[in-house]
Design an enzyme around this catalytic site. Structure first.
Site, PDB file in Angstrom:
ATOM      1  N   ARG A  69      25.843  31.856  78.227  1.00  0.00           N
ATOM      2  CA  ARG A  69      27.227  32.140  78.666  1.00  0.00           C
ATOM      3  C   ARG A  69      27.248  32.574  80.133  1.00  0.00           C
ATOM      4  NH1 ARG A  69      29.673  36.140  74.526  1.00  0.00           N
ATOM      5  NH2 ARG A  69      31.601  35.870  75.722  1.00  0.00           N
ATOM      6  N   ASN A 101      38.012  40.484  78.994  1.00  0.00           N
ATOM      7  CA  ASN A 101      37.046  39.453  79.409  1.00  0.00           C
ATOM      8  C   ASN A 101      35.829  40.086  80.069  1.00  0.00           C
ATOM      9  OD1 ASN A 101      38.968  37.712  78.505  1.00  0.00           O
ATOM     10  ND2 ASN A 101      39.798  37.230  80.527  1.00  0.00           N
ATOM     11  N   ASP A 103      33.789  38.127  82.009  1.00  0.00           N
ATOM     12  CA  ASP A 103      33.314  37.067  82.915  1.00  0.00           C
ATOM     13  C   ASP A 103      33.410  37.411  84.400  1.00  0.00           C
ATOM     14  OD1 ASP A 103      36.352  35.229  82.055  1.00  0.00           O
ATOM     15  OD2 ASP A 103      36.047  36.780  83.563  1.00  0.00           O
ATOM     16  N   HIS A 118      35.668  45.549  77.483  1.00  0.00           N
ATOM     17  CA  HIS A 118      34.542  45.055  76.684  1.00  0.00           C
ATOM     18  C   HIS A 118      33.289  44.825  77.517  1.00  0.00           C
ATOM     19  CE1 HIS A 118      37.667  43.436  73.565  1.00  0.00           C
ATOM     20  NE2 HIS A 118      37.479  44.729  73.484  1.00  0.00           N
ATOM     21  N   GLY A 185      47.026  35.506  77.473  1.00  0.00           N
ATOM     22  CA  GLY A 185      45.840  34.753  77.048  1.00  0.00           C
ATOM     23  C   GLY A 185      44.957  35.504  76.074  1.00  0.00           C
TER      24      GLY A 185
HETATM   25  C1  BV8 Z   1      35.533  49.318  67.556  1.00  0.00           C
HETATM   26  C2  BV8 Z   1      32.433  41.297  73.891  1.00  0.00           C
HETATM   27  C3  BV8 Z   1      35.314  51.530  66.824  1.00  0.00           C
HETATM   28  C4  BV8 Z   1      31.200  40.613  73.477  1.00  0.00           C
HETATM   29  C5  BV8 Z   1      34.066  41.372  72.087  1.00  0.00           C
HETATM   30  C6  BV8 Z   1      34.552  46.771  60.895  1.00  0.00           C
HETATM   31  C7  BV8 Z   1      33.557  47.515  61.524  1.00  0.00           C
HETATM   32  C8  BV8 Z   1      33.693  47.924  62.840  1.00  0.00           C
HETATM   33  C9  BV8 Z   1      34.813  47.590  63.537  1.00  0.00           C
HETATM   34  C10 BV8 Z   1      35.770  46.828  62.907  1.00  0.00           C
HETATM   35  C11 BV8 Z   1      35.670  46.421  61.599  1.00  0.00           C
HETATM   36  N1  BV8 Z   1      36.778  45.693  61.281  1.00  0.00           N
HETATM   37  C12 BV8 Z   1      37.582  45.627  62.357  1.00  0.00           C
HETATM   38  C13 BV8 Z   1      36.979  46.314  63.332  1.00  0.00           C
HETATM   39  C14 BV8 Z   1      37.439  46.479  64.637  1.00  0.00           C
HETATM   40  C15 BV8 Z   1      36.865  45.340  65.453  1.00  0.00           C
HETATM   41  C16 BV8 Z   1      37.872  44.218  65.402  1.00  0.00           C
HETATM   42  O1  BV8 Z   1      38.898  44.352  65.998  1.00  0.00           O
HETATM   43  N2  BV8 Z   1      37.568  43.150  64.680  1.00  0.00           N
HETATM   44  C17 BV8 Z   1      38.550  42.084  64.574  1.00  0.00           C
HETATM   45  C18 BV8 Z   1      37.875  40.735  64.747  1.00  0.00           C
HETATM   46  C19 BV8 Z   1      39.269  42.249  63.250  1.00  0.00           C
HETATM   47  N3  BV8 Z   1      36.722  45.894  66.771  1.00  0.00           N
HETATM   48  C20 BV8 Z   1      35.554  46.400  67.150  1.00  0.00           C
HETATM   49  O2  BV8 Z   1      34.529  46.357  66.509  1.00  0.00           O
HETATM   50  C21 BV8 Z   1      35.608  47.114  68.486  1.00  0.00           C
HETATM   51  N4  BV8 Z   1      35.011  48.397  68.371  1.00  0.00           N
HETATM   52  O3  BV8 Z   1      36.467  49.134  66.843  1.00  0.00           O
HETATM   53  O4  BV8 Z   1      34.834  50.492  67.624  1.00  0.00           O
HETATM   54  C22 BV8 Z   1      34.525  51.460  65.566  1.00  0.00           C
HETATM   55  C23 BV8 Z   1      33.160  51.639  65.636  1.00  0.00           C
HETATM   56  C24 BV8 Z   1      32.438  51.638  64.449  1.00  0.00           C
HETATM   57  C25 BV8 Z   1      33.079  51.435  63.231  1.00  0.00           C
HETATM   58  C26 BV8 Z   1      34.466  51.227  63.185  1.00  0.00           C
HETATM   59  C27 BV8 Z   1      35.192  51.243  64.352  1.00  0.00           C
HETATM   60  C28 BV8 Z   1      34.837  46.308  69.519  1.00  0.00           C
HETATM   61  C29 BV8 Z   1      35.623  45.065  69.853  1.00  0.00           C
HETATM   62  C30 BV8 Z   1      34.983  44.346  71.045  1.00  0.00           C
HETATM   63  C31 BV8 Z   1      34.115  43.239  70.532  1.00  0.00           C
HETATM   64  N5  BV8 Z   1      33.593  42.501  71.673  1.00  0.00           N
HETATM   65  N6  BV8 Z   1      33.539  40.734  73.130  1.00  0.00           N
HETATM   66  C32 BV8 Z   1      31.208  39.172  73.900  1.00  0.00           C
HETATM   67  O5  BV8 Z   1      32.219  38.670  74.444  1.00  0.00           O
HETATM   68  O6  BV8 Z   1      30.180  38.543  73.674  1.00  0.00           O
HETATM   69  S1  BV8 Z   1      35.406  40.703  71.314  1.00  0.00           S
HETATM   70  C33 BV8 Z   1      35.921  39.234  71.967  1.00  0.00           C
HETATM   71  O7  BV8 Z   1      37.253  39.050  71.449  1.00  0.00           O
HETATM   72  C34 BV8 Z   1      36.088  39.164  73.469  1.00  0.00           C
HETATM   73  O8  BV8 Z   1      35.906  40.398  74.136  1.00  0.00           O
HETATM   74  C35 BV8 Z   1      37.531  38.752  73.616  1.00  0.00           C
HETATM   75  O9  BV8 Z   1      38.092  39.138  74.801  1.00  0.00           O
HETATM   76  C36 BV8 Z   1      38.116  39.448  72.474  1.00  0.00           C
HETATM   77  C37 BV8 Z   1      39.509  39.063  72.123  1.00  0.00           C
HETATM   78  O10 BV8 Z   1      39.572  37.674  72.087  1.00  0.00           O
HETATM   79  P1  BV8 Z   1      40.629  36.988  73.106  1.00  0.00           P
HETATM   80  O11 BV8 Z   1      40.270  37.399  74.479  1.00  0.00           O
HETATM   81  O12 BV8 Z   1      41.992  37.258  72.631  1.00  0.00           O
HETATM   82  O13 BV8 Z   1      40.205  35.479  72.952  1.00  0.00           O
HETATM   83  P2  BV8 Z   1      40.667  34.479  71.767  1.00  0.00           P
HETATM   84  O14 BV8 Z   1      39.810  33.267  71.881  1.00  0.00           O
HETATM   85  O15 BV8 Z   1      40.739  35.231  70.479  1.00  0.00           O
HETATM   86  O16 BV8 Z   1      42.172  34.100  72.150  1.00  0.00           O
HETATM   87  C38 BV8 Z   1      42.438  33.346  73.327  1.00  0.00           C
HETATM   88  C39 BV8 Z   1      43.953  33.258  73.426  1.00  0.00           C
HETATM   89  O17 BV8 Z   1      44.269  32.582  74.642  1.00  0.00           O
HETATM   90  C40 BV8 Z   1      44.584  32.457  72.296  1.00  0.00           C
HETATM   91  O18 BV8 Z   1      45.726  33.174  71.843  1.00  0.00           O
HETATM   92  C41 BV8 Z   1      44.994  31.144  72.973  1.00  0.00           C
HETATM   93  O19 BV8 Z   1      46.189  30.641  72.409  1.00  0.00           O
HETATM   94  C42 BV8 Z   1      45.234  31.591  74.372  1.00  0.00           C
HETATM   95  N7  BV8 Z   1      45.043  30.572  75.412  1.00  0.00           N
HETATM   96  C43 BV8 Z   1      44.099  29.591  75.475  1.00  0.00           C
HETATM   97  N8  BV8 Z   1      44.234  28.910  76.637  1.00  0.00           N
HETATM   98  C44 BV8 Z   1      45.249  29.489  77.319  1.00  0.00           C
HETATM   99  C45 BV8 Z   1      45.775  30.549  76.553  1.00  0.00           C
HETATM  100  N9  BV8 Z   1      46.799  31.322  76.956  1.00  0.00           N
HETATM  101  C46 BV8 Z   1      47.330  31.058  78.166  1.00  0.00           C
HETATM  102  N10 BV8 Z   1      46.881  30.060  78.965  1.00  0.00           N
HETATM  103  C47 BV8 Z   1      45.850  29.261  78.579  1.00  0.00           C
HETATM  104  N11 BV8 Z   1      45.438  28.260  79.375  1.00  0.00           N
END
Ligand code: BV8
Ligand code: ZN
Length: 246
Positions: A69, A101, A103, A118, A185
Site C-alpha cells: 500500500r 486516511n 495516505d 487512524h 468520501g
Molecule cells: C476502537 C487504519 C476502541 C488501518 C482503519 C469489536 C472490537 C473492537 C472494536 C470494535 C468491535 N466492533 C466494532 C468496533 C469498533 C471498530 C469499528 O468501527 N468496526 C466497524 C467496521 C464496525 N473500530 C475500531 O476498532 C477502532 N478502535 O474502537 O477502539 C476499542 C478498543 C478495544 C475494544 C473495543 C473498542 C479503530 C478503527 C480504525 C481501524 N483502522 N484503518 C489501515 O488503513 O490499514 S479503518 C479503515 O476504515 C480506514 O482507516 C478508513 O479510513 C476507515 C473508514 O473507511 P472509509 O474511509 O469510510 O472508506 P470506505 O471504503 O469504507 O468508504 C469510502 C467511501 O467513499 C464510500 O462511501 C464511497 O461511496 C465513497 N467514495 C468513493 N469514491 C468517491 C467517494 N466519495 C466521493 N468521491 C469519490 N470519488
C-alpha cells in the site's frame, strides 16, 4: 454544479468549518477505497490484516501488505479535492481537517492543520520500545526488527486499537464547535470516527455529506451532495472564494 443557498449562506457566515474525510477523497488519486466494489476489503477481510493479532500471527504477511500500500501511495498524487481542502484552510478563519486516511495526501496537497485519526502509513514504530522508524526501504518485504528485538509496525490504528487520544479529543471539539461540518468520501461505518458528523449535528452544525452514493448517515445529515469529491470541492471552493471575494 449548483449548491444550495442554505449552504452558501452558512459558509459565508461560518467562523469554524470542520471536515471529516475518508478513503473516497483519495479515490480520484487512484488509491483503492475499502468498501467500494474492487476495494481493499473485497480481497481480504480486515480481521486478517488490519489488526494486531493478525500482525503477530504473520508479521511478514501484514508487513508486506502495508509495503504494497505504501508503494501505491508513493506513486499517486493529491487530486483537486485535496487541493481544494488545502485552499479552504486559507479561506475560513478556523478550518479543521480531520482525516481517517493514512495516505498523507492532505499534507502533500498543502494542508497544514491535519488531524490523523487512524495514523499515517509513512510512519512506523517498534512495538517494544516505540522507537520511530520512518525511512523504511519500500522493497523490504520482510518485517524488520528493532535493535531492542521488537518488531517494527506501521503507525496506523488497527481494529480494536484506541485512536490517538489527543487527535480524537481535538476532533470531537471541532465537531462540537463548528457551524458547518462536511463528511466527505467516507462510508461512516468505522467508529468512533463515524460519530463525528452526528456530534456536529447534535451541536447544531449544518452537516453536509459529499459522496458518490448513500452512506450509513445520509438520512441524518442536513444536506447530501452526490458526486465525486474532487469535482465538487473544486467548484465549491471557487464559489466560496467569489462569494467571500477572497
Ligand atoms: C476502537 C487504519 C476502541 C488501518 C482503519 C469489536 C472490537 C473492537 C472494536 C470494535 C468491535 N466492533 C466494532 C468496533 C469498533 C471498530 C469499528 O468501527 N468496526 C466497524 C467496521 C464496525 N473500530 C475500531 O476498532 C477502532 N478502535 O474502537 O477502539 C476499542 C478498543 C478495544 C475494544 C473495543 C473498542 C479503530 C478503527 C480504525 C481501524 N483502522 N484503518 C489501515 O488503513 O490499514 S479503518 C479503515 O476504515 C480506514 O482507516 C478508513 O479510513 C476507515 C473508514 O473507511 P472509509 O474511509 O469510510 O472508506 P470506505 O471504503 O469504507 O468508504 C469510502 C467511501 O467513499 C464510500 O462511501 C464511497 O461511496 C465513497 N467514495 C468513493 N469514491 C468517491 C467517494 N466519495 C466521493 N468521491 C469519490 N470519488
Ligand atoms: Zn525497539
Amino acid at each position: 454544479m449548483v449548491f444550495s443557498e442554505e449552504l452558501i449562506k452558512k459558509l459565508k457566515s461560518a467562523k469554524t468549518v470542520s471536515v471529516l474525510t475518508g478513503a473516497g477523497v483519495s479515490a480520484e488519486s487512484g488509491v483503492p477505497t475499502f468498501r467500494d466494489p474492487g476495494g481493499i476489503w473485497e480481497k481480504f477481510r480486515p480481521e486478517q490484516l488490519a489488526n494486531f493479532e493478525a500482525f503477530m500471527a504473520d508479521p511478514d504477511f501484514v508487513w508486506s501488505w502495508y509495503q504494497h500500500r505504501r508503494e501505491i501511495m508513493r506513486n499517486v498524487t493529491p487530486n483537486q479535492g485535496h487541493y481544494a481542502l488545502a485552499e479552504m484552510e486559507k479561506i475560513f478563519p478556523d478550518f479543521n481537517l480531520i482525516t481517517q486516511n493514512i495516505d498523507n495526501l492532505h499534507r502533500r496537497a498543502g494542508s497544514r492543520k491535519v488531524t490523523e485519526l487512524h495514523g499515517n502509513i509513512e510512519r512506523n514504530y517498534c512495538i517494544k520500545c516505540r522507537k520511530d522508524f520512518n525511512d523504511i526501504d519500500l522493497t523490504q518485504k520482510k518485517v524488520l526488527k528493532c535493535e531492542c528485538g521488537g518488531l517494527i509496525r506501521p503507525d496506523v490504528v488497527w481494529f480494536g486499537e484506541m485512536l490517538p487520544y489527543n487527535a480524537l479529543k481535538f476532533a470531537e471539539e471541532c465537531a462540537r464547535s463548528c457551524q458547518v461540518f462536511f463528511t466527505i468520501g467516507t462510508s461512516a461505518e468505522v467508529y468512533p470516527a463515524a460519530l463525528l458528523p452526528l456530534i456536529a449535528k447534535q451541536y447544531d452544525a449544518y452537516v453536509v455529506e459529499i459522496n458518490t452514493r448513500p452512506t450509513a448517515i445520509s438520512m441524518d445529515v442536513d444536506e447530501v451532495i452526490e458526486g465525486k469529491s474532487g469535482e465538487i470541492l473544486k467548484e465549491l471552493t471557487d464559489i466560496i472564494k467569489k462569494e467571500l471575494n477572497k
